[in-house]
Write a protein that holds these residues in place. Structure first.
Motif, PDB file in Angstrom:
ATOM      1  N   ASN A  54       0.829  -1.196   0.000  1.00 53.53           N
ATOM      2  CA  ASN A  54       0.000   0.000   0.000  1.00 53.53           C
ATOM      3  C   ASN A  54       0.878   1.265   0.000  1.00 53.53           C
ATOM      4  O   ASN A  54       0.584   2.239  -0.677  1.00 53.53           O
ATOM      5  CB  ASN A  54      -0.896  -0.035   1.241  1.00 53.53           C
ATOM      6  CG  ASN A  54      -2.065   0.897   1.089  1.00 53.53           C
ATOM      7  OD1 ASN A  54      -2.591   1.058  -0.012  1.00 53.53           O
ATOM      8  ND2 ASN A  54      -2.462   1.529   2.158  1.00 53.53           N
ATOM      9  N   GLN A  55       2.002   1.192   0.729  1.00 54.86           N
ATOM     10  CA  GLN A  55       2.914   2.338   0.792  1.00 54.86           C
ATOM     11  C   GLN A  55       3.614   2.572  -0.554  1.00 54.86           C
ATOM     12  O   GLN A  55       4.030   3.688  -0.858  1.00 54.86           O
ATOM     13  CB  GLN A  55       3.953   2.106   1.898  1.00 54.86           C
ATOM     14  CG  GLN A  55       4.734   3.378   2.239  1.00 54.86           C
ATOM     15  CD  GLN A  55       6.030   3.088   2.977  1.00 54.86           C
ATOM     16  OE1 GLN A  55       6.570   1.985   2.932  1.00 54.86           O
ATOM     17  NE2 GLN A  55       6.555   4.081   3.655  1.00 54.86           N
ATOM     18  N   TYR A  56       3.754   1.509  -1.355  1.00 55.11           N
ATOM     19  CA  TYR A  56       4.437   1.642  -2.654  1.00 55.11           C
ATOM     20  C   TYR A  56       3.770   2.688  -3.553  1.00 55.11           C
ATOM     21  O   TYR A  56       4.411   3.234  -4.443  1.00 55.11           O
ATOM     22  CB  TYR A  56       4.486   0.300  -3.393  1.00 55.11           C
ATOM     23  CG  TYR A  56       5.498  -0.693  -2.843  1.00 55.11           C
ATOM     24  CD1 TYR A  56       6.447  -0.324  -1.893  1.00 55.11           C
ATOM     25  CD2 TYR A  56       5.519  -2.007  -3.300  1.00 55.11           C
ATOM     26  CE1 TYR A  56       7.367  -1.235  -1.409  1.00 55.11           C
ATOM     27  CE2 TYR A  56       6.439  -2.927  -2.812  1.00 55.11           C
ATOM     28  CZ  TYR A  56       7.360  -2.543  -1.866  1.00 55.11           C
ATOM     29  OH  TYR A  56       8.265  -3.450  -1.397  1.00 55.11           O
ATOM     30  N   HIS A  57       2.481   2.968  -3.336  1.00 55.29           N
ATOM     31  CA  HIS A  57       1.830   4.012  -4.140  1.00 55.29           C
ATOM     32  C   HIS A  57       2.571   5.341  -3.982  1.00 55.29           C
ATOM     33  O   HIS A  57       2.650   6.125  -4.907  1.00 55.29           O
ATOM     34  CB  HIS A  57       0.362   4.193  -3.719  1.00 55.29           C
ATOM     35  CG  HIS A  57      -0.517   3.082  -4.192  1.00 55.29           C
ATOM     36  ND1 HIS A  57      -0.928   2.965  -5.500  1.00 55.29           N
ATOM     37  CD2 HIS A  57      -1.040   2.011  -3.536  1.00 55.29           C
ATOM     38  CE1 HIS A  57      -1.680   1.878  -5.629  1.00 55.29           C
ATOM     39  NE2 HIS A  57      -1.749   1.281  -4.457  1.00 55.29           N
ATOM     40  N   LYS A  58       3.127   5.558  -2.765  1.00 55.73           N
ATOM     41  CA  LYS A  58       3.865   6.799  -2.523  1.00 55.73           C
ATOM     42  C   LYS A  58       5.352   6.653  -2.839  1.00 55.73           C
ATOM     43  O   LYS A  58       5.982   7.585  -3.306  1.00 55.73           O
ATOM     44  CB  LYS A  58       3.730   7.203  -1.036  1.00 55.73           C
ATOM     45  CG  LYS A  58       2.366   7.756  -0.673  1.00 55.73           C
ATOM     46  CD  LYS A  58       2.388   8.461   0.682  1.00 55.73           C
ATOM     47  CE  LYS A  58       2.586   7.468   1.824  1.00 55.73           C
ATOM     48  NZ  LYS A  58       2.426   8.071   3.161  1.00 55.73           N
ATOM     49  N   THR A  59       5.925   5.461  -2.541  1.00 57.45           N
ATOM     50  CA  THR A  59       7.391   5.353  -2.564  1.00 57.45           C
ATOM     51  C   THR A  59       7.950   4.610  -3.774  1.00 57.45           C
ATOM     52  O   THR A  59       9.058   4.898  -4.218  1.00 57.45           O
ATOM     53  CB  THR A  59       7.877   4.629  -1.298  1.00 57.45           C
ATOM     54  OG1 THR A  59       7.231   3.345  -1.231  1.00 57.45           O
ATOM     55  CG2 THR A  59       7.562   5.432  -0.042  1.00 57.45           C
ATOM     56  N   HIS A  60       7.221   3.614  -4.289  1.00 59.14           N
ATOM     57  CA  HIS A  60       7.775   2.755  -5.355  1.00 59.14           C
ATOM     58  C   HIS A  60       6.684   2.326  -6.325  1.00 59.14           C
ATOM     59  O   HIS A  60       6.391   1.135  -6.427  1.00 59.14           O
ATOM     60  CB  HIS A  60       8.399   1.482  -4.747  1.00 59.14           C
ATOM     61  CG  HIS A  60       9.700   1.711  -4.069  1.00 59.14           C
ATOM     62  ND1 HIS A  60      10.863   1.988  -4.743  1.00 59.14           N
ATOM     63  CD2 HIS A  60      10.023   1.704  -2.755  1.00 59.14           C
ATOM     64  CE1 HIS A  60      11.849   2.144  -3.868  1.00 59.14           C
ATOM     65  NE2 HIS A  60      11.368   1.985  -2.676  1.00 59.14           N
ATOM     66  N   LYS A  61       6.110   3.292  -7.024  1.00 60.02           N
ATOM     67  CA  LYS A  61       5.026   2.940  -7.947  1.00 60.02           C
ATOM     68  C   LYS A  61       5.453   1.847  -8.927  1.00 60.02           C
ATOM     69  O   LYS A  61       4.656   1.016  -9.351  1.00 60.02           O
ATOM     70  CB  LYS A  61       4.575   4.183  -8.722  1.00 60.02           C
ATOM     71  CG  LYS A  61       3.404   4.910  -8.068  1.00 60.02           C
ATOM     72  CD  LYS A  61       2.584   5.662  -9.116  1.00 60.02           C
ATOM     73  CE  LYS A  61       1.138   5.849  -8.767  1.00 60.02           C
ATOM     74  NZ  LYS A  61       0.837   6.392  -7.466  1.00 60.02           N
ATOM     75  N   GLU A  62       6.764   1.854  -9.275  1.00 60.39           N
ATOM     76  CA  GLU A  62       7.257   0.885 -10.278  1.00 60.39           C
ATOM     77  C   GLU A  62       7.175  -0.553  -9.781  1.00 60.39           C
ATOM     78  O   GLU A  62       7.206  -1.488 -10.569  1.00 60.39           O
ATOM     79  CB  GLU A  62       8.697   1.246 -10.682  1.00 60.39           C
ATOM     80  CG  GLU A  62       9.804   0.874  -9.689  1.00 60.39           C
ATOM     81  CD  GLU A  62       9.882   1.758  -8.435  1.00 60.39           C
ATOM     82  OE1 GLU A  62      10.689   1.419  -7.543  1.00 60.39           O
ATOM     83  OE2 GLU A  62       9.167   2.769  -8.346  1.00 60.39           O
ATOM     84  N   ARG A  63       7.038  -0.750  -8.462  1.00 57.08           N
ATOM     85  CA  ARG A  63       6.967  -2.122  -7.935  1.00 57.08           C
ATOM     86  C   ARG A  63       5.553  -2.701  -8.011  1.00 57.08           C
ATOM     87  O   ARG A  63       5.363  -3.890  -7.763  1.00 57.08           O
ATOM     88  CB  ARG A  63       7.437  -2.155  -6.473  1.00 57.08           C
ATOM     89  CG  ARG A  63       8.946  -2.040  -6.331  1.00 57.08           C
ATOM     90  CD  ARG A  63       9.386  -2.230  -4.882  1.00 57.08           C
ATOM     91  NE  ARG A  63      10.784  -1.884  -4.718  1.00 57.08           N
ATOM     92  CZ  ARG A  63      11.364  -1.632  -3.552  1.00 57.08           C
ATOM     93  NH1 ARG A  63      10.643  -1.694  -2.439  1.00 57.08           N
ATOM     94  NH2 ARG A  63      12.642  -1.332  -3.478  1.00 57.08           N
ATOM     95  N   LEU A  64       4.565  -1.877  -8.305  1.00 58.97           N
ATOM     96  CA  LEU A  64       3.184  -2.378  -8.334  1.00 58.97           C
ATOM     97  C   LEU A  64       2.796  -2.786  -9.747  1.00 58.97           C
ATOM     98  O   LEU A  64       3.008  -2.040 -10.702  1.00 58.97           O
ATOM     99  CB  LEU A  64       2.226  -1.292  -7.817  1.00 58.97           C
ATOM    100  CG  LEU A  64       2.367  -0.956  -6.325  1.00 58.97           C
ATOM    101  CD1 LEU A  64       1.543   0.273  -5.968  1.00 58.97           C
ATOM    102  CD2 LEU A  64       1.952  -2.141  -5.455  1.00 58.97           C
ATOM    103  N   ALA A  65       2.243  -3.990  -9.864  1.00 57.18           N
ATOM    104  CA  ALA A  65       1.816  -4.483 -11.182  1.00 57.18           C
ATOM    105  C   ALA A  65       0.566  -3.734 -11.629  1.00 57.18           C
ATOM    106  O   ALA A  65      -0.247  -3.299 -10.805  1.00 57.18           O
ATOM    107  CB  ALA A  65       1.526  -5.972 -11.095  1.00 57.18           C
ATOM    108  N   THR A  66       0.413  -3.584 -12.956  1.00 55.53           N
ATOM    109  CA  THR A  66      -0.789  -2.928 -13.483  1.00 55.53           C
ATOM    110  C   THR A  66      -1.419  -3.843 -14.539  1.00 55.53           C
ATOM    111  O   THR A  66      -0.784  -4.774 -15.022  1.00 55.53           O
ATOM    112  CB  THR A  66      -0.432  -1.582 -14.148  1.00 55.53           C
ATOM    113  OG1 THR A  66       0.648  -1.821 -15.065  1.00 55.53           O
ATOM    114  CG2 THR A  66       0.021  -0.562 -13.124  1.00 55.53           C
ATOM    115  N   ASN A  67      -2.659  -3.573 -14.865  1.00 53.03           N
ATOM    116  CA  ASN A  67      -3.330  -4.365 -15.898  1.00 53.03           C
ATOM    117  C   ASN A  67      -2.807  -3.954 -17.276  1.00 53.03           C
ATOM    118  O   ASN A  67      -2.823  -2.783 -17.627  1.00 53.03           O
ATOM    119  CB  ASN A  67      -4.847  -4.130 -15.826  1.00 53.03           C
ATOM    120  CG  ASN A  67      -5.450  -4.907 -14.663  1.00 53.03           C
ATOM    121  OD1 ASN A  67      -5.373  -6.126 -14.625  1.00 53.03           O
ATOM    122  ND2 ASN A  67      -6.031  -4.203 -13.700  1.00 53.03           N
TER     123      ASN A  67
END
Length: 429
Positions: free
Chosen positions: A272-285
């Motif tokens: 959840n914190q990655y939205h602020k700190t590491h957007k690149e770590r979150l998978a997207t559709n």
């Protein structure tokens, strides 16, 4: 200049983390896609003037730890060293034993962090708070608010509400003391070693006076135990109320990682914190990719069928293979694991190189904090209650094979097992 010390413990601890801690030291277990320790190191590296990070524990220095430290040094451009204790010396004894290393170079202050916590690590805020409160040599504990019942599982802090001075400190009290709890993250000045030194001297004198008291005091050479000092019970309890100890309360997220179930919860907080700190770590559709629902981390080397549905709160490790129609939710899938077509994995940790057969269902019971209570913390459940396994997340150790069309529910499977039927509420040895 500043330094940071991360206390990583050792192999006799982490028993609640088995069977996962058989394969990898608990501080290197991946949470939200990266080793638990990396979250700490990343936070330290962002603090201006941070010169060095020291890891203190009694793990034998092994290949994995060395490899991790080398890659973290390169990535974060900061010196990282491991100092190995000769025995478990407690949270205060370990830093006292290596005080020369911590103080070399003359840091004006240093952070102490326990490895088994997950947090937003408000280190810069703690520094700012220390400058504003008390004299420059004051010591700061990071605190957070828990609910009344759960607070008794932690160190409890009674503060002066105007000055934030710690007036009273009790470790795991038997009755309610305060809803402010110790987060296991501290900001100290070199003066702390005078306080620890005083306890060490007292321990030595006690041992000369009463050499045979206690269960394992002497260990054949007496002084072993004088160095075993606990910051919480031996130092904070004594310093409370003396104008030297302050608490900085954080409204940000914080949790302990004691059991495998709490690793899944910590993974959710970090994702959840990655939205602020590491957007690149979150998978997207993406076209031709699997369906992503909520926060998901997928390692680039994973091979995932486009008909799979992942999330929320899923972390997929290196070289994982996920077949057609697979559903994964609230789970950590470790490197090399295979989830075959149409299998379903909910509230689980799937171990390294394990395989879940077609149409199999592997499911656990989450041990999440009460979502309606903003101050609830995760309960560190005992493994058994009334002689029965407490329903919790399902854990597959490394190299476990689950056949097609079976159901594994609320169970812990030790490494290298080939199961041939369904199981429920069991530890499979």
């Amino acid at each position: 200049m500043l330094k940071a010390v991360i206390l990583i413990g050792g192999p006799q601890k982490g028993t609640r983390f088995r069977p996962l801690s058989f394969e990898v030291p608990k501080p290197l277990f991946p949470v939200a896609g990266v080793p638990m320790l990396q979250h700490h190191i990343e936070a330290c590296a962002k603090v201006p003037n941070m010169k060095e990070i020291l890891l203190i524990g009694f793990y034998q220095s092994n290949e994995e730890l060395t490899r991790f430290m080398i890659s973290a040094q390169q990535e974060f451009k900061i010196s990282i060293r491991y100092l190995q204790e000769y025995a478990a010396l407690g949270t205060g004894g370990g830093i006292y034993h290596f005080r020369d290393q911590i103080l070399s170079g003359g840091p004006e202050a240093f952070f102490i962090m326990n490895a088994d916590v997950c947090s937003e690590f408000p280190l810069c805020e703690m520094l700012h708070f220390q400058k504003e409160h008390g004299d420059p040599s004051s010591l700061v504990i990071l605190g957070t608010t828990a609910n009344r019942k759960q607070s008794m599982n932690y160190g409890c802090i009674v503060e002066n509400q105007e000055t934030n001075e710690v007036l009273h400190y009790v470790e795991k009290p038997s009755t309610f003391v305060s809803d402010i709890i110790n987060c296991g993250i501290y900001l100290f000045t070199p003066e702390i070693f005078q306080h620890i030194g005083a306890v060490f001297q007292k321990n030595q004198q006690d041992m000369l006076l009463y050499p045979y008291e206690g269960d394992d005091l002497t260990n054949g050479n007496g002084w072993h135990r004088a160095e075993a000092i606990r910051l919480e019970q031996d130092i904070f309890t004594a310093l409370a109320g003396q104008g030297k100890l302050y608490v900085y309360k954080t409204p940000a997220f914080w949790s302990q990682i004691k059991s495998a179930g709490s690793a899944i919860y910590a993974s959710r907080l970090y994702l959840n914190q990655y939205h602020k700190t590491h957007k690149e770590r979150l998978a997207t559709n993406k076209d031709g990719g699997p369906r992503i629902s909520g926060n998901v981390y997928v390692h680039p080397t994973a091979n995932i069928d486009p008909t799979a549905v992942l999330g929320p709160n899923v972390s997929i490790g290196t070289g994982v293979t996920i077949g057609a129609g697979v559903r994964v939710r609230e789970s950590i899938i470790l490197h090399g694991a295979t989830l075959q077509d149409h299998s379903c994995v909910l509230n689980c940790i799937v171990g390294w190189d394990s395989s879940v057969g077609k149409w199999a269902r592997v499911e656990g019971t989450p041990s999440d904090p009460n979502p309606n209570d903003p101050y609830a913390k995760i309960d560190s459940e005992t493994l058994f209650r009334d002689g029965k396994l407490t329903p919790s997340i399902t854990i597959l150790g490394c190299n476990v094979t689950i056949p097609a069309e079976v159901i594994i529910l609320n169970s812990i499977v030790l490494p290298h097992k080939d199961l041939n039927r369904s199981f429920k509420n069991q530890i499979i040895l």
